[in-house]
Design a protein around this motif. Structure first.
Motif, PDB file in Angstrom:
ATOM      1  N   LEU A   1       0.839  -1.197   0.000  1.00 33.83           N
ATOM      2  CA  LEU A   1       0.000   0.000   0.000  1.00 33.83           C
ATOM      3  C   LEU A   1       0.872   1.245   0.000  1.00 33.83           C
ATOM      4  O   LEU A   1       1.935   1.276   0.620  1.00 33.83           O
ATOM      5  N   ALA A   2       0.415   2.268  -0.693  1.00 34.31           N
ATOM      6  CA  ALA A   2       1.163   3.514  -0.771  1.00 34.31           C
ATOM      7  C   ALA A   2       0.922   4.361   0.466  1.00 34.31           C
ATOM      8  O   ALA A   2      -0.040   4.160   1.208  1.00 34.31           O
ATOM      9  N   ASP A   3       1.821   5.331   0.658  1.00 33.43           N
ATOM     10  CA  ASP A   3       1.673   6.251   1.781  1.00 33.43           C
ATOM     11  C   ASP A   3       0.411   7.085   1.602  1.00 33.43           C
ATOM     12  O   ASP A   3       0.165   7.656   0.550  1.00 33.43           O
ATOM     13  N   GLY A   4      -0.416   7.159   2.650  1.00 36.74           N
ATOM     14  CA  GLY A   4      -1.662   7.895   2.591  1.00 36.74           C
ATOM     15  C   GLY A   4      -2.846   7.060   2.173  1.00 36.74           C
ATOM     16  O   GLY A   4      -3.964   7.580   2.107  1.00 36.74           O
TER      17      GLY A   4
ATOM     18  N   LEU B   1       1.182  -1.588  16.846  1.00 34.73           N
ATOM     19  CA  LEU B   1       1.768  -0.883  17.980  1.00 34.73           C
ATOM     20  C   LEU B   1       3.010  -0.098  17.565  1.00 34.73           C
ATOM     21  O   LEU B   1       3.170   1.074  17.945  1.00 34.73           O
ATOM     22  N   LEU B   2       3.875  -0.705  16.764  1.00 28.20           N
ATOM     23  CA  LEU B   2       5.081   0.009  16.346  1.00 28.20           C
ATOM     24  C   LEU B   2       4.748   1.149  15.383  1.00 28.20           C
ATOM     25  O   LEU B   2       5.369   2.220  15.444  1.00 28.20           O
ATOM     26  N   VAL B   3       3.784   0.938  14.506  1.00 30.97           N
ATOM     27  CA  VAL B   3       3.340   2.031  13.623  1.00 30.97           C
ATOM     28  C   VAL B   3       2.745   3.169  14.441  1.00 30.97           C
ATOM     29  O   VAL B   3       2.978   4.353  14.158  1.00 30.97           O
ATOM     30  N   LEU B   4       1.993   2.835  15.484  1.00 33.00           N
ATOM     31  CA  LEU B   4       1.410   3.863  16.347  1.00 33.00           C
ATOM     32  C   LEU B   4       2.484   4.647  17.086  1.00 33.00           C
ATOM     33  O   LEU B   4       2.396   5.869  17.224  1.00 33.00           O
ATOM     34  N   VAL B   5       3.533   3.964  17.555  1.00 33.13           N
ATOM     35  CA  VAL B   5       4.638   4.655  18.225  1.00 33.13           C
ATOM     36  C   VAL B   5       5.329   5.608  17.262  1.00 33.13           C
ATOM     37  O   VAL B   5       5.668   6.750  17.617  1.00 33.13           O
ATOM     38  N   LEU B   6       5.526   5.184  16.016  1.00 32.80           N
ATOM     39  CA  LEU B   6       6.161   6.052  15.022  1.00 32.80           C
ATOM     40  C   LEU B   6       5.285   7.256  14.708  1.00 32.80           C
ATOM     41  O   LEU B   6       5.786   8.384  14.576  1.00 32.80           O
ATOM     42  N   ARG B   7       3.998   7.068  14.610  1.00 35.10           N
ATOM     43  CA  ARG B   7       3.094   8.195  14.339  1.00 35.10           C
ATOM     44  C   ARG B   7       3.060   9.164  15.519  1.00 35.10           C
ATOM     45  O   ARG B   7       3.004  10.396  15.326  1.00 35.10           O
ATOM     46  N   CYS B   8       3.092   8.659  16.736  1.00 36.80           N
ATOM     47  CA  CYS B   8       3.146   9.539  17.898  1.00 36.80           C
ATOM     48  C   CYS B   8       4.436  10.341  17.911  1.00 36.80           C
ATOM     49  O   CYS B   8       4.439  11.538  18.237  1.00 36.80           O
ATOM     50  N   GLY B   9       5.546   9.687  17.573  1.00 35.96           N
ATOM     51  CA  GLY B   9       6.804  10.418  17.481  1.00 35.96           C
ATOM     52  C   GLY B   9       6.779  11.490  16.409  1.00 35.96           C
ATOM     53  O   GLY B   9       7.346  12.573  16.588  1.00 35.96           O
ATOM     54  N   GLU B  10       6.103  11.216  15.313  1.00 35.67           N
ATOM     55  CA  GLU B  10       5.980  12.214  14.237  1.00 35.67           C
ATOM     56  C   GLU B  10       5.195  13.429  14.712  1.00 35.67           C
ATOM     57  O   GLU B  10       5.520  14.573  14.368  1.00 35.67           O
TER      58      GLU B  10
ATOM     59  N   VAL C   1      11.682  14.152  13.892  1.00 37.11           N
ATOM     60  CA  VAL C   1      11.112  12.972  13.233  1.00 37.11           C
ATOM     61  C   VAL C   1      10.195  13.400  12.095  1.00 37.11           C
ATOM     62  O   VAL C   1      10.181  12.778  11.025  1.00 37.11           O
ATOM     63  N   ARG C   2       9.453  14.469  12.300  1.00 41.69           N
ATOM     64  CA  ARG C   2       8.552  14.948  11.246  1.00 41.69           C
ATOM     65  C   ARG C   2       9.341  15.397  10.026  1.00 41.69           C
ATOM     66  O   ARG C   2       8.948  15.125   8.889  1.00 41.69           O
ATOM     67  N   ARG C   3      10.468  16.086  10.234  1.00 45.04           N
ATOM     68  CA  ARG C   3      11.298  16.510   9.098  1.00 45.04           C
ATOM     69  C   ARG C   3      11.852  15.304   8.351  1.00 45.04           C
ATOM     70  O   ARG C   3      11.912  15.296   7.126  1.00 45.04           O
ATOM     71  N   LEU C   4      12.260  14.298   9.096  1.00 44.71           N
ATOM     72  CA  LEU C   4      12.817  13.112   8.449  1.00 44.71           C
ATOM     73  C   LEU C   4      11.757  12.386   7.632  1.00 44.71           C
ATOM     74  O   LEU C   4      12.016  11.947   6.504  1.00 44.71           O
ATOM     75  N   LEU C   5      10.562  12.250   8.159  1.00 41.28           N
ATOM     76  CA  LEU C   5       9.508  11.534   7.443  1.00 41.28           C
ATOM     77  C   LEU C   5       8.993  12.328   6.247  1.00 41.28           C
ATOM     78  O   LEU C   5       8.489  11.736   5.287  1.00 41.28           O
TER      79      LEU C   5
ATOM     80  N   THR D   1       7.511  10.388   0.005  1.00 38.10           N
ATOM     81  CA  THR D   1       8.289  10.818   1.156  1.00 38.10           C
ATOM     82  C   THR D   1       8.826   9.589   1.886  1.00 38.10           C
ATOM     83  O   THR D   1       8.462   8.456   1.588  1.00 38.10           O
ATOM     84  N   MET D   2       9.663   9.875   2.862  1.00 39.40           N
ATOM     85  CA  MET D   2      10.213   8.796   3.682  1.00 39.40           C
ATOM     86  C   MET D   2       9.176   8.222   4.637  1.00 39.40           C
ATOM     87  O   MET D   2       9.430   7.198   5.277  1.00 39.40           O
ATOM     88  N   ARG D   3       8.029   8.863   4.753  1.00 40.43           N
ATOM     89  CA  ARG D   3       6.998   8.372   5.676  1.00 40.43           C
ATOM     90  C   ARG D   3       6.539   6.973   5.291  1.00 40.43           C
ATOM     91  O   ARG D   3       6.416   6.090   6.150  1.00 40.43           O
TER      92      ARG D   3
END
Length: 231
Positions: free
Chosen positions: A132-135, A178-187, A193-197, A207-209
């Protein structure tokens, strides 16, 4: 006037000679700064990316600890539910004729109406998410807090009602969520993290997201499978 004339001539000559030297010096400094500017910007960008990658690595470490705790807790809860079901059916065997059909029907109804995306073992859904693509809105159907809670609750409910369902596949999907949720919370909470993604990938578009979300799903699923088989 005769005494002051040499000094006047020196005063007139000094600014001109000093002005030429100062102009050359200022021009050299400007050129030097202009030449160093791309290198400084590149070094600062590398430092930001290095800090951002380290922050994402720390988020993955925190997510791994949470996945381990989740897998252990899920295993303990599953064992308690199965033991309670055995005791219940041993004490009242006739209850199985009511609990199994009506309980499993209720579980399927909850799956279709309230927790769309929790059907199946969880591993095929995770494999589908890798393409699946981002978004893509289907990502939220597979990896979200609602799906994570629903997957655990419906698995335990199905086991309580007599379903022959294991927890290994659900643990894989819950760990990925759970790991995807942790990454989204960090974003949301950390600008680095937001700049990197939001940065473009080296190859391809987007994007890198999307890259990091797929990596989080894959790593989380692997950690969940390991945790499920070792608890």
């Amino acid at each position: 006037r005769r005494d002051t004339y040499p000094y006047t001539q020196m005063a007139d000559a000094t600014p001109e000679s000093g002005g030429d030297g100062g102009g050359r010096s200022a021009c050299g400094k400007v050129l030097s700064h202009a030449a160093e500017f791309p290198r400084r910007c590149a070094a600062q960008q590398r430092e930001r990316l290095r800090t951002s990658h380290a922050t994402v690595g720390l988020l993955f470490l925190v997510g791994g600890l949470l996945i381990g705790a989740m897998a252990a807790g899920f295993g303990i809860a599953s064992e308690h539910v199965e033991e309670a079901r055995r005791e219940w059916f041993d004490a009242a065997p006739w209850a199985a004729w009511l609990v199994i059909p009506f309980g499993l029907t209720f579980t399927v109804l909850l799956t279709r109406t309230c927790f769309d995306g929790t059907a199946g073992s969880g591993i095929p859904l995770e494999m589908t998410a890798f393409i699946l693509a981002d978004g893509d809105p289907n990502l939220a159907r597979i990896f979200s807090a609602r799906i994570m809670v629903g997957k655990v609750a419906l698995t335990l409910l199905g086991q309580l009602c007599g379903a022959s369902s294991g927890r290994e596949g659900p643990t894989v999907q819950v760990a990925s969520s759970l790991l995807v949720l942790v990454l989204r919370c960090g974003e949301r909470l950390l600008p680095s993290v937001r700049r990197l993604l939001d940065a473009p990938p080296r190859h391809g578009s987007g994007t890198m997201r999307g890259v990091y979300l797929r990596d989080a799903a894959l790593i989380g699923g692997a950690a969940g499978g390991s945790g499920a088989l070792n608890t």
